[in-house]
Design a protein around this motif. Sequence first.
Motif, PDB file in Angstrom:
ATOM      1  N   VAL A 262       0.823  -1.227   0.000  1.00  0.00           N
ATOM      2  CA  VAL A 262       0.000   0.000   0.000  1.00  0.00           C
ATOM      3  C   VAL A 262       0.846   1.262   0.000  1.00  0.00           C
ATOM      4  O   VAL A 262       0.630   2.177  -0.794  1.00  0.00           O
ATOM      5  CB  VAL A 262      -0.994   0.005   1.188  1.00  0.00           C
ATOM      6  N   ARG A 263       1.833   1.332   0.886  1.00  0.00           N
ATOM      7  CA  ARG A 263       2.634   2.552   1.021  1.00  0.00           C
ATOM      8  C   ARG A 263       3.356   2.893  -0.288  1.00  0.00           C
ATOM      9  O   ARG A 263       3.323   4.027  -0.761  1.00  0.00           O
ATOM     10  CB  ARG A 263       3.647   2.373   2.157  1.00  0.00           C
ATOM     11  N   THR A 264       4.015   1.906  -0.887  1.00  0.00           N
ATOM     12  CA  THR A 264       4.797   2.151  -2.109  1.00  0.00           C
ATOM     13  C   THR A 264       3.902   2.547  -3.270  1.00  0.00           C
ATOM     14  O   THR A 264       4.205   3.481  -4.022  1.00  0.00           O
ATOM     15  CB  THR A 264       5.609   0.893  -2.481  1.00  0.00           C
ATOM     16  N   ILE A 265       2.777   1.835  -3.430  1.00  0.00           N
ATOM     17  CA  ILE A 265       1.916   2.077  -4.598  1.00  0.00           C
ATOM     18  C   ILE A 265       1.128   3.387  -4.486  1.00  0.00           C
ATOM     19  O   ILE A 265       0.956   4.098  -5.465  1.00  0.00           O
ATOM     20  CB  ILE A 265       0.981   0.869  -4.825  1.00  0.00           C
ATOM     21  N   THR A 266       0.679   3.728  -3.270  1.00  0.00           N
ATOM     22  CA  THR A 266      -0.128   4.947  -3.115  1.00  0.00           C
ATOM     23  C   THR A 266       0.699   6.159  -2.719  1.00  0.00           C
ATOM     24  O   THR A 266       0.297   7.299  -2.945  1.00  0.00           O
ATOM     25  CB  THR A 266      -1.209   4.759  -2.029  1.00  0.00           C
TER      26      THR A 266
END
Length: 456
Positions: A262-266
């Motif tokens: 989640v953190r990397t993609i968003t």
Amino acid sequence: MFESLSDRLSHSLRSITGKARLSEDNIQDTLREVRMALLEADVALPVVKDFVESVKQRALGQEVMKSLSPGQAFLKIVQAELQAVMGEANEGLNLATQPPAVILLAGLQGAGKTTSAAKLAKLLIERDKKKVTLVSADVYRPAAIKQLETLANEVGADFFPSEASQKPADIARAAVEHAKIKFSDVLILDTAGRLAIDEAMMAEIAELHKLVNPIETLFVVDAMTGQDAANTAKAFGEALPLTGVILTKVDADARGGAALSVRTITGKPIKFLGVGERTAALDPFHPDRLASRILGMGDILSLIEEAEQKVDKAKAEKLARKVKKGQRFDLEDFRDQLQEMNKMGGITGMLDKLPGMGNMAQMAQQNVDMKMFARMEAMINSMTPEERRKPEMIQGSRKRRITQGSGTQVQDLNRLLKQHKQMQKMMKKMKGGGMQKMMRGLGGMMPPGGGMPPMR
């Protein structure tokens, strides 16, 4: 939590941590296993590629080669990179605005927005001493408004009523005015979800966002949807200026793909983890602590914080005084201990945070009847005060009365009395001091193979 990922990574890293010397070959072999473990955990492919490359570059650098124990240094690198993928540190809520600070929750239907709204309210009321108003703008799901009202009463939050016949924008506008009149510090707005991303929903939620201008816009997503969770969060992030993510149903997620993607993609931080159905089951997200748990190192800090917030200090001190003086540990004390353990997420919640106990928590989940503690408490509640103080007087007709009153069997009561006796012996050993004696006593309560007796 993330059992399969934790097992796979621990197994992959175990072979290398004991090595006195690391070569490019054995690092490559281990990284291949790590890559497979992450892909099977449904971590997004770009995240896996970047993670493995970062670990490889650092592992082949000087910090490992010059280390006295290269294997341990390699493990530290994996932990640090896991932490970096999930975000370097805990990012709390930003409530620095003129009250009421509006928090808007967005997400798909079934992600757990309504329960997350109540959990967040409880956290803000109890931890930050804020006055919180809850409102539902979900006019499409018939029971949504009623559900939020019930939960608001449960957590002690102010509730602003709304009706399915109203427009979401009108509800939001009126709720802000109501929160001002009530001098609420925070207004949490629960919005409607859909079964899939659609333009109408995005347009409605964008209009709501423009109207209430929230200081926090949190995307609520089910961790069990894995890589889809990250992709859905990205789609919402393009429609709304998200400030963070609440990852729900984490306790039931064996894979962990969402938490790592989640953190990397968003580009948005995970702010909270939903770890159960209870309204207290919302944890601030600490990437460093979760990285430790994934690698089987436990999360002692969270356990200590939970104990500080949830354990009744007066009861704990009273029991400590009793133990010190060598007084009897009675069934009322036993009931208090059961209640305190329940506040901490039960036996599995506690074991899960202890180093090397992740598997034990899994075994307990499978082998222990989780309603056992509720039955034990019901049996103690069915006793007279005198019976609680003097368990030895519980015989024959008293046993029948207690089991009938608590809806249990005589063998359940016999087992409870036996466990209490073992706890009593353990407390006597504690009088002489020493945590070792207590741990030996605890070991005696566990049947062969670990876990508490199943009491089914």
